[in-house]
Design an enzyme around this catalytic site. Structure first.
Site, PDB file in Angstrom:
ATOM      1  N   MET A   1      -4.804   0.002  11.793  1.00 16.27           N
ATOM      2  CA  MET A   1      -4.083   1.163  11.294  1.00 16.27           C
ATOM      3  C   MET A   1      -3.500   1.925  12.485  1.00 16.27           C
ATOM      4  O   MET A   1      -4.172   2.087  13.504  1.00 16.27           O
ATOM      5  CB  MET A   1      -5.019   2.067  10.503  1.00 16.27           C
ATOM      6  CG  MET A   1      -5.758   1.366   9.370  1.00 16.27           C
ATOM      7  SD  MET A   1      -4.695   0.615   8.121  1.00 16.27           S
ATOM      8  CE  MET A   1      -5.011  -1.133   8.449  1.00 16.27           C
ATOM      9  N   CYS A   2      -2.278   2.369  12.370  1.00 15.82           N
ATOM     10  CA  CYS A   2      -1.592   3.008  13.498  1.00 15.82           C
ATOM     11  C   CYS A   2      -0.599   4.046  12.981  1.00 15.82           C
ATOM     12  O   CYS A   2      -0.305   4.111  11.792  1.00 15.82           O
ATOM     13  CB  CYS A   2      -0.829   1.980  14.332  1.00 15.82           C
ATOM     14  SG  CYS A   2      -1.793   0.581  14.927  1.00 15.82           S
TER      15      CYS A   2
END
Length: 448
Positions: A1-2
């Site tokens: 996740m970013c």
């Protein structure tokens, strides 16, 4: 996740282009901050990426990379031409290829090595996608993790967002600012797209008769997109880089970009206080709903003549220190060897974990004690980021890394001597203790 963002000249206080990304991966998945030299290559030379071999380009550019230690590809980076790219995992209705193919991180690095502008980076990625596809397992210990990708590509003049669903894609030139997270963001107002994009959606029944085509509506996987909490993070990021009707004083600055990557949404934040991945500065807390941690952060301050890159080279930007890097062929000072799966005191990333994990054990008291010193040091770096006449650009970079290292060592000693006033719950403590034991992190954080 970013989370990744870009603000163009019209949205920044100084008329520059400002790009930023947090890379969120597994807590012990160390990230290398490295400089790789470009080179000339023979016509039959092959390149081995993370899983597959492809033909090598005849010429590659120098690149600055933030790379998970076990991958060939990178989560984010820049090249000597001032091109900077970040990618995001996105979850779509198209099948995921778990076998050998180019990962999103491979596509990103290949574009940096081969593209001289942001627009060319889009063309490189689209071409590679057509020739080789995307896929492969992208998790470190989680061997089920596979996904499609979106990309934010910028240079000192321009920026593009490119989003994919299997071999299909859509791209848009950015007017002012854009933020991407773990979800598709493009509707129907794209500038370029795969020729079969709309027909595929219609054939699969995702585009109903009489409805206007929307890439994100037709192709998004609802479950994974929703429970990544990407919409919360993207909206939080968007509000910080593009406030409604901003005055000149409210436009994005370099300091504001660093603050965006450190954002926890509200004052008094405690990493043990919530269940889901809904903060930009992400802290892992459990293997089920919060198994990801910000393991690297990068901000690019793109001006036409002298771009500067600001990287922590560490996890957790709230406990890390952004240091300036000029694009010069001398490597990155003070980072040590490429980190691996276990603690190594020679490596910047692992040395910082002594500070990071100590702060986590009394976050509400220890982070404020450290943050003032962190901010003061970064202000001195920002004030001195332009080399004086006759000074080599890497001199200030080397000094910044040295000062950040000394501050980190000082605060590890101070925090070890501080009593814990408000420890997190037992489950949270045990989770992090198990991670530290697995990585072999010494109890004093020094490795002596």
């Amino acid at each position: 996740m970013c989370d990744t963002f870009v603000a163009l000249k019209t949205a920044t206080a100084d008329g520059s282009v400002i790009f930023g990304k947090n890379s969120d991966r597994e807590p012990n998945e160390a990230m290398a901050l490295e400089w790789v030299a470009g080179a000339s290559h023979g016509p039959s030379e092959r390149l081995h990426c993370t899983y597959v071999e492809i033909p090598q380009a005849r010429q590659t550019f120098d690149v600055l990379l933030c790379r998970p230690f076990w991958m060939w590809g990178a989560e984010m980076g820049a090249n000597e031409k001032g091109v900077v790219i970040g990618n995001e995992a996105v979850f779509t209705r198209m099948p995921v290829n778990r076998e050998g193919a180019l990962t999103g991180m491979d596509l990103l690095r290949l574009a940096l090595e081969r593209a001289g502008t942001a627009e060319q980076a889009v063309e490189v990625i689209v071409g590679l996608l057509a020739d080789h596809g995307q896929g492969g397992i992208c998790g470190y210990t989680d061997r089920r993790m596979a996904y499609h990708n979106s990309f934010l590509c910028a240079d000192p003049q321009d920026a593009w967002v490119l989003e994919t669903a299997g071999g299909l894609w859509a791209a848009k030139r950015i007017a002012d600012a854009w933020a991407i997270s773990n979800r598709l963001t493009l509707d129907d107002d794209v500038d370029r797209s795969h020729p079969a994009l709309i027909d595929t959606a219609r054939h699969k029944g995702w585009l109903k008769p009489g409805r206007t085509f929307s890439f994100k509506r037709c192709y998004s996987d609802w479950f994974n997109t929703t429970f990544s909490f990407s919409s919360t993070r993207q909206e939080r990021c968007r509000r910080q880089i593009e406030p409604a009707q901003p005055t000149a004083a409210e436009k994005l600055t370099l300091t504001g970009a660093l603050g965006c990557l450190r954002d926890h949404d509200r004052p008094g934040y405690l990493p043990a206080s919530h269940l889901f991945m809904d903060r930009i500065c992400m802290h892992a807390a459990n293997p089920v709903s919060r198994g990801f941690q910000t393991t690297g952060s990068l901000v690019a301050h793109l001006t036409p003549h002298s771009p500067t890159y600001w990287a922590t080279g560490t996890s957790a930007p709230c406990t890390g220190i952004f240091k300036p890097i000029k694009f010069e062929p001398h490597g990155i000072p003070g980072t040590g060897p490429v980190p691996g799966a276990a603690y190594d005191k020679r490596c910047l990333w692992w040395r910082h974990e002594g500070l990071h994990r100590s702060i986590l054990m009394d976050y509400g008291n220890r982070l404020p004690a450290f943050a003032d010193a962190r901010d003061a040091l970064e202000r001195s770096f920002i004030g001195g980021s332009t080399p004086t006449a006759g000074e080599h650009p890497m001199t200030g970079c080397r000094e910044a890394f040295n000062q950040a290292e000394e501050l980190t060592r000082t605060w590890i000693r101070r925090l070890n001597a501080m009593p814990v006033k408000d420890a997190p719950g037992w489950v949270y403590r045990r989770y992090w203790q198990a991670l530290s034991r697995k990585a072999g992190i010494p109890a004093d954080g020094h490795g002596r």
